[in-house]
Enzyme design. Structure first.
Site, PDB file in Angstrom:
ATOM      1  N   ASP A  31      63.791  25.086  22.605  1.00 14.88           N
ATOM      2  CA  ASP A  31      64.380  26.156  21.787  1.00 14.88           C
ATOM      3  C   ASP A  31      64.186  25.904  20.285  1.00 14.88           C
ATOM      4  OD1 ASP A  31      65.476  26.964  24.292  1.00 14.88           O
ATOM      5  OD2 ASP A  31      67.261  25.758  23.942  1.00 14.88           O
ATOM      6  N   GLU A 238      67.118  36.828  26.314  1.00 12.52           N
ATOM      7  CA  GLU A 238      67.724  35.809  25.434  1.00 12.52           C
ATOM      8  C   GLU A 238      66.707  35.438  24.360  1.00 12.52           C
ATOM      9  OE1 GLU A 238      68.588  32.498  28.059  1.00 12.52           O
ATOM     10  OE2 GLU A 238      66.474  32.035  28.354  1.00 12.52           O
TER      11      GLU A 238
HETATM   12  O1  FUB Z   1      68.380  25.645  26.168  1.00  8.70           O
HETATM   13  C1  FUB Z   1      69.329  26.350  26.927  1.00  8.70           C
HETATM   14  C2  FUB Z   1      68.929  27.770  27.083  1.00  8.70           C
HETATM   15  O2  FUB Z   1      67.663  27.858  27.720  1.00  8.70           O
HETATM   16  C3  FUB Z   1      68.733  28.505  25.791  1.00  8.70           C
HETATM   17  O3  FUB Z   1      69.927  28.844  25.139  1.00  8.70           O
HETATM   18  C4  FUB Z   1      67.934  29.651  26.266  1.00  8.70           C
HETATM   19  O4  FUB Z   1      67.344  30.418  25.279  1.00  8.70           O
HETATM   20  C5  FUB Z   1      66.939  28.950  27.157  1.00  8.70           C
HETATM   21  O5  FUB Z   1      65.849  28.445  26.452  1.00  8.70           O
END
Ligand code: FUB
Length: 339
Positions: A31, A238
């Protein structure tokens, strides 16, 4: 990619075809939110660990506990790990799951924004402050009032206003909210209904609160209609990010279960944004999450994959590759592995 199918994959062969290699290999990172502060690249990633928590659809196996800030003098230079910048044990309101963070700089102070779960299992977003881009960061005693869900990304517009983009469905809990209110009975919309959009709010002058009620962003298709919840190749899941290129606002995001990083463009920070296409095709591992950053007049995509861990979805490694724009402002789709 499911966890069950990975044993049949030749990861050595895939890694040879990878267009980029992990920026660090002594820890797992994911991320990546990249920024240039004072002429140097700083990357604010998640710090992946094996917390020993079984895989489930809520993403509880992503049991991260702290953040390390990485830095680079330029995209070809060695990546420096500046050590622990913030640990969950120092955040009074948070209990677990330090997921994707971002950072911003204003008036010589640095602000680290991060999601974490409270004791009641509900995600909120917090902020921690430092005089240095690499921390250590001192967390505020409470989460940002009115914040919820995951994946904060902070964009500074040319007029000096800062906006936070956030939200993620499924394990990120966005489906539990309507008009900023939580209800256990809320779920994802039906396939033919408009998809849930990411959320945006301008930040207060002191960078510690929202300056306004968060607003849902519309992502439109080519006919000006809100993308539907069943349009899994294009709907928001997301990993929000906003950047500005030639005066246009580019909102980019992950489609989650179809594993794409897509983008949509608009004329102001609140959208609506119109879907334009794919930036990054699927990587090894279930999740895909990125940032886009201009360094020395070139544009770069920071992203992650699970190639180093041979496909373990919660043990990822951050990478970087250049982005190319066409004359019309569209982005050339990147294949993370050569044919
Ligand atoms: O790293 C945890 C979660 O996985 C993140 O918040 C999302 O965007 C995904 O990459």
């Amino acid at each position: 990619m499911s966890e069950e199918s990975i044993e049949h994959i030749d990861f050595d062969a895939i890694n040879e075809k990878a267009i980029s290699q992990p920026l660090v290999s002594h820890i797992y990172t994911a991320d990546p939110s990249a920024h240039v502060f004072d002429g140097k690249i700083y990357i604010y990633p998640s710090h992946d660990i094996d917390a020993g928590i079984p895989f489930n659809d809520n993403g509880d196996h992503f049991g991260m506990e702290d953040y390390h800030v990485l830095s680079m003098d330029n995209v070809d230079a060695a990546t420096v790990d500046n050590g622990v910048a913030l640990h969950v044990k120092d955040v009074v309101w948070a209990e677990r799951q330090m997921w994707a963070p971002d950072a911003a700089c204003k008036n010589g102070k640095y602000y680290l924004y991060f999601p974490a779960k409270r004791v009641n299992g509900i995600f909120q977003i917090g902020v921690a402050i430092s005089d240095s881009p690499v921390g250590p960061f001192i967390p505020e005693p409470e989460a940002i009032e009115g914040s919820y869900s995951i994946d904060p990304a902070v964009f500074e517009d040319e007029d000096g206003k800062f906006f936070m983009y956030f939200g993620g469905i499924w394990g990120g809990q966005l489906q539990k909210y309507r008009n900023n209110k939580y209800a256990e009975t809320n779920e994802e919309p039906l396939e033919k209904e408009p998809a849930l959009g990411p959320i945006v709010a301008q930040l207060s002058d002191d960078m510690l609160q929202f300056a306004e009620e968060p607003k849902e962003i519309e992502i439109l298709d080519e006919n000006g209609k809100v993308i539907l919840a069943g349009d899994n190749n294009r709907r928001f899941f997301e990993a929000s990010w906003l950047h500005k290129y030639n005066g246009k606002y580019y909102f980019s995001y992950s489609t989650g279960d179809t594993h794409l990083i897509c983008y949509a463009t608009g004329d102001n920070p609140y959208g609506p944004f119109t879907y334009q296409g794919i930036i990054l095709n699927p990587v090894i591992g279930w999740t895909s999450h990125h940032s886009i950053c201009k360094v020395d007049e070139k544009w770069y995509l920071f992203y992650h994959d699970s190639s180093l861990s041979k496909g373990v979805t919660h043990l990822r490694s951050i990478k970087v590759t250049e982005i190319k724009y066409n004359e019309d402002g569209s982005i050339v789709t990147i294949n993370p592995y050569r044919e």
